[in-house]
Scaffold this motif. Sequence first.
Motif, PDB file in Angstrom:
ATOM      1  N   LEU A 125       0.836  -1.204   0.000  1.00 37.31           N
ATOM      2  CA  LEU A 125       0.000   0.000   0.000  1.00 37.31           C
ATOM      3  C   LEU A 125       0.871   1.254   0.000  1.00 37.31           C
ATOM      4  O   LEU A 125       0.592   2.225  -0.707  1.00 37.31           O
ATOM      5  CB  LEU A 125      -0.908  -0.023   1.225  1.00 37.31           C
TER       6      LEU A 125
ATOM      7  N   LEU B 148       2.353   1.742  -3.342  1.00 33.03           N
ATOM      8  CA  LEU B 148       1.307   2.234  -4.239  1.00 33.03           C
ATOM      9  C   LEU B 148       1.135   3.735  -4.077  1.00 33.03           C
ATOM     10  O   LEU B 148       1.049   4.479  -5.050  1.00 33.03           O
ATOM     11  CB  LEU B 148      -0.018   1.552  -3.903  1.00 33.03           C
ATOM     12  N   GLU B 149       1.065   4.142  -2.818  1.00 30.33           N
ATOM     13  CA  GLU B 149       0.869   5.571  -2.553  1.00 30.33           C
ATOM     14  C   GLU B 149       2.031   6.386  -3.095  1.00 30.33           C
ATOM     15  O   GLU B 149       1.844   7.472  -3.639  1.00 30.33           O
ATOM     16  CB  GLU B 149       0.694   5.809  -1.053  1.00 30.33           C
TER      17      GLU B 149
ATOM     18  N   ILE C  66       3.894   5.577  -5.653  1.00 28.87           N
ATOM     19  CA  ILE C  66       3.771   5.608  -7.117  1.00 28.87           C
ATOM     20  C   ILE C  66       2.744   6.655  -7.531  1.00 28.87           C
ATOM     21  O   ILE C  66       2.976   7.450  -8.437  1.00 28.87           O
ATOM     22  CB  ILE C  66       3.376   4.213  -7.661  1.00 28.87           C
ATOM     23  N   VAL C  67       1.611   6.666  -6.804  1.00 24.72           N
ATOM     24  CA  VAL C  67       0.557   7.621  -7.152  1.00 24.72           C
ATOM     25  C   VAL C  67       1.058   9.053  -7.029  1.00 24.72           C
ATOM     26  O   VAL C  67       0.875   9.861  -7.944  1.00 24.72           O
ATOM     27  CB  VAL C  67      -0.686   7.412  -6.268  1.00 24.72           C
TER      28      VAL C  67
ATOM     29  N   LEU D  44       3.374   9.798  -9.846  1.00 31.66           N
ATOM     30  CA  LEU D  44       2.673  10.009 -11.114  1.00 31.66           C
ATOM     31  C   LEU D  44       1.935  11.341 -11.096  1.00 31.66           C
ATOM     32  O   LEU D  44       1.912  12.066 -12.076  1.00 31.66           O
ATOM     33  CB  LEU D  44       1.681   8.869 -11.370  1.00 31.66           C
ATOM     34  N   GLU D  45       1.337  11.642  -9.940  1.00 27.64           N
ATOM     35  CA  GLU D  45       0.531  12.866  -9.863  1.00 27.64           C
ATOM     36  C   GLU D  45       1.385  14.123  -9.878  1.00 27.64           C
ATOM     37  O   GLU D  45       0.893  15.192 -10.201  1.00 27.64           O
ATOM     38  CB  GLU D  45      -0.368  12.827  -8.633  1.00 27.64           C
TER      39      GLU D  45
ATOM     40  N   GLY E   9       3.496  14.647 -11.946  1.00 26.71           N
ATOM     41  CA  GLY E   9       3.627  14.986 -13.368  1.00 26.71           C
ATOM     42  C   GLY E   9       5.066  15.040 -13.834  1.00 26.71           C
ATOM     43  O   GLY E   9       5.343  15.318 -14.985  1.00 26.71           O
TER      44      GLY E   9
ATOM     45  N   VAL F  55       7.236  12.888 -14.585  1.00 28.83           N
ATOM     46  CA  VAL F  55       7.676  11.574 -15.056  1.00 28.83           C
ATOM     47  C   VAL F  55       7.548  11.527 -16.583  1.00 28.83           C
ATOM     48  O   VAL F  55       6.612  12.075 -17.148  1.00 28.83           O
ATOM     49  CB  VAL F  55       6.769  10.456 -14.494  1.00 28.83           C
ATOM     50  N   SER F  56       8.492  10.850 -17.201  1.00 27.19           N
ATOM     51  CA  SER F  56       8.375  10.676 -18.655  1.00 27.19           C
ATOM     52  C   SER F  56       7.302   9.638 -18.939  1.00 27.19           C
ATOM     53  O   SER F  56       6.913   8.884 -18.051  1.00 27.19           O
ATOM     54  CB  SER F  56       9.706  10.204 -19.228  1.00 27.19           C
ATOM     55  N   LEU F  57       6.841   9.595 -20.178  1.00 28.22           N
ATOM     56  CA  LEU F  57       5.760   8.663 -20.522  1.00 28.22           C
ATOM     57  C   LEU F  57       6.210   7.220 -20.294  1.00 28.22           C
ATOM     58  O   LEU F  57       5.477   6.425 -19.702  1.00 28.22           O
ATOM     59  CB  LEU F  57       5.333   8.887 -21.974  1.00 28.22           C
TER      60      LEU F  57
ATOM     61  N   ILE G  62       4.446   4.628 -17.698  1.00 28.94           N
ATOM     62  CA  ILE G  62       3.866   3.330 -18.059  1.00 28.94           C
ATOM     63  C   ILE G  62       4.491   2.228 -17.205  1.00 28.94           C
ATOM     64  O   ILE G  62       3.798   1.350 -16.687  1.00 28.94           O
ATOM     65  CB  ILE G  62       4.071   3.053 -19.571  1.00 28.94           C
TER      66      ILE G  62
ATOM     67  N   PHE H  24       3.037   2.433 -13.839  1.00 23.25           N
ATOM     68  CA  PHE H  24       1.655   1.963 -13.910  1.00 23.25           C
ATOM     69  C   PHE H  24       1.615   0.434 -13.829  1.00 23.25           C
ATOM     70  O   PHE H  24       0.848  -0.142 -13.058  1.00 23.25           O
ATOM     71  CB  PHE H  24       1.025   2.452 -15.224  1.00 23.25           C
TER      72      PHE H  24
ATOM     73  N   ALA I 236       2.324  -0.596 -10.400  1.00 25.88           N
ATOM     74  CA  ALA I 236       1.178  -0.325  -9.525  1.00 25.88           C
ATOM     75  C   ALA I 236       0.098  -1.387  -9.691  1.00 25.88           C
ATOM     76  O   ALA I 236      -0.512  -1.841  -8.716  1.00 25.88           O
ATOM     77  CB  ALA I 236       0.614   1.054  -9.830  1.00 25.88           C
TER      78      ALA I 236
ATOM     79  N   ILE J 111      -1.514  -3.611  -6.785  1.00 27.49           N
ATOM     80  CA  ILE J 111      -2.955  -3.610  -6.494  1.00 27.49           C
ATOM     81  C   ILE J 111      -3.482  -5.041  -6.480  1.00 27.49           C
ATOM     82  O   ILE J 111      -4.229  -5.440  -5.581  1.00 27.49           O
ATOM     83  CB  ILE J 111      -3.711  -2.747  -7.534  1.00 27.49           C
TER      84      ILE J 111
END
Lengths: 71, 480
Positions: free
Chosen positions: A10, A13-14, A16-17, A20-21, A23, A25-27, A31, A34, A37, A41
């Motif tokens: 968990l 995960l947090e 990673i979120v 990602l949030e 912004g 990070v490269s595409l 991915i 993601f 993650a 999950i």
Amino acid sequence: MEKLSFEESLKQLEEIVSKLESGDVSLDNAIEEFDKAMVLIKNCDEKLTNAEQSIAKIVKENNDIIDFNEE
Amino acid sequence: MEKEYISVSDLNQKIHKHIGNNFINLKVKGEISKPYLSKSGHYYFDLKDENSKIKCTLFKNYAFRTIKPKEGVEVIVKGKVTVYKRDGTYNIQVIKIQKGGTGNLYLQYLKLKEKLKKEGLFDPKHKKQLPPVPKKIGVITAEGGAVIHDIITTVKRRWPFTEILLFPSKVQGNDAPEELIKQLKKSDKFNLDTIIIGRGGGSVEDLWCFNDEKLAREVFKLKTPIISAVGHESDFTIIEEVADKRAATPTAAAELAVPDITEKLDKLESLKKRIKRTLEYKLNECRRDYDNICRNRLLNNPKLIYKEKLDSFENLTYKLQYNSKQILSKRENKFKELKNTLKYLSSNLEDSKRNRLNNIINRLEFNSRNLIIKKEKELTQITKTLEYKSNELMKTSENQLNRFKNSYILKNPQKIIKNKQEELDKNKEKLVLLNPRKTLKRGYTLTKHDNKVILSSKQLKKGDKIEIEFDDGSINAKVI
């Protein structure tokens, strides 16, 4: 990955979120994160749905541990 | 006539009557002191506060319906005041005792609390963090009580994967602290993630064992994080001050100990959504950037890169043409003006002179036109020549360069070296042939006078000392 505990999963995960949030990070990286993650999950989901339910026990005077019957 | 005195009995009787009518249905608050149970089953005790006290009697038939009087307990007694006529004393005939808050016990509690606080046992810096998701928790409480039931129910509802180990103990009475301490020590060795210690609600006296100093110190020493769950109405117990966390009920303690599965599932779901959303956002962002680049007008129409320059060039050309035309027309106008003036002037002249003048004007006009045309032609020619020459020059330079690039020398540098070498060798041979010493070998001699080689007989005269050099040596001689 398999050995991670629920709370470690968990936490990751947090992380990673928020990564990602942010912004920042490269595409390709996004991915990759993601995919990571999604595994986490799944891991957590399985832990919550497949885990064996525990039974209360009582520790006797002589340290014997037996199932606790409320009656 | 009035009596001068009354008897003791009469007085007590009168007081009894008087009091008995006025001090009924009383509720009196005080602390119980020196309770005494008589053989007949009646209780006797004093009720006191800081300044005063009053005797109380609790008859057997009321005693079994109410709580028992205990030393130091603050209570509210219900009853009435009666006078004991034989002794001239009065007391409260108690029909009910209620808990009245605090008594001596409370003072003891405050004292102990202050002492342990000073020692730092309650210091937040010693409080251990509860693990968020415990695998195994221990519960120290009565085996048969509602406490363990509530905890099991709550844990099963919230986080059924956590194992519960019950360490049964008395939670009331004089032996309770000792047993609680024993079970605490034991449970601390079971690798538990969290311990819950507690009991349900009760009177101050019932909860008193949780104010035990030794128990408090044991709780402080624990390695395992501990939650206290001592049911109560108002005041805290010492154990709650020492425990890492306190809960008002066993259910609340279980809620503190284990996470809520629905909450975690919701959290997972929300994390999943957030991750998907951010990724989608990122993808859209990248797609938008990509599209923007693709749509860029320069990429789609590279001519635009120099179109601006071309435009400005065309603009300049146009300006140039316009301005030159402008100048030309101005000049032309001036010329016309001049012509008109001349014509006007000529009109005033006599015919022959006018004709001559007209002739001159016509010629002038013709000549100037011719001059312009000629100059224009010249200019075109010059431009053409320049263009041609520059092209030629460029071609020539290019040809030269190409020729040079393709030249034999540049491509075969060794050949040059070889040629030079051969030349050198030939020269060497020549040198060998020319060596005069070689001639001496064939029988010729070399004549020297004053160290100078004599080439002609006219250089010598009679008596000159000469040196004749042969191949193998030289001799001196004299001209005779």
